[in-house]
Design a protein around this motif. Sequence first.
Motif: not given
Length: 334
Positions: A235-237, A312-317, A319-321, A323-334
Amino acid sequence: MNRIILTVSALVKDNLRNRFVIFWVIVFPVLLTLLFSLVFGGFSTYFHVMVVVQGNENLAKFLNTTDIFQGITNVSLTYAMKHNYIYLEVNGTTFIIYASKQNQQFIPTLEAIVREYYQQDVNNNLHFNVAKITNYTYYDYLISGMIGIVSLSNGVLGIIGVSAGYYRDRLVERLAASPLRSYEWVISLIVYVIIITIISTITVIILGIIFNFIPIISLSFIGFIILSTLLFGGLGAIIYGLTPKDKIFLSEIISNILIFPLMFLSNAFFPSNVYPQYIREFVQYQPLSDIITVIRDFTIYGTLPNMSTILIIVILTIIFIYTGGKLLKLREID
């Protein structure tokens, strides 16, 4: 893997030297636990004590007319035990009272009220047997709740705090110029927040021992702490990833706006039934409350939690991980 280990090591060494991080990881949970322990250590005296009446619905209604007890029916003994309710079993003129260690103080008053209810019908020839069902105290309730709060605050603030701080200090640019991949950066952050959550949890448990809170520690409990930290870390990511980088301070503001309502409108400090009716459902079923309920099942009652809640917690985890992994990038193209 080597790059991840080196990055995690750097994150831990760098941040655990920071007084601000030390405050949130160790000092904050300790102070919050102490505050509620000292102020609300006998919290049951401030609210209606829930009494489950088995065998006489009218007696339950009569208890609702008092200023101390709230009578309810159609609740099992197991459910009552998990929620620190008094369980009153009525069989003619014989009454069995099941109560936790904390609620023993209310038994004489409950007996007097029951005698008042029956006085005209059975001439007060009533027989009471008392059984202590658990050594449960408010400290058990509070400290197990604090463990859930630790996973929330460290998960969200850990990810956002490190990411935002490294962005402001331009350290992210240096990492982006290195061979480190974005997914390695994300994994490193996740491992870091798991480490600080374990440190915070150990600190809270050590404090809890002072209040005679001896938790049941199992691999399932440890695994669930990691799972809940992953949920809130994801969620933080997401929050950080969606925040415009020229206004990165907004991610920290949003995280605080999110954390404190979830923290104080949860079952961490008080059971949901003490809250006003219009927010009671939210308090009972919001994510942090569900996580704390599972933690209590593991650490206090030693029982398996509701599997649908875990799913439910596993499914949310996931989804969040993801989605967050896709959004939290070091650079625009990796």
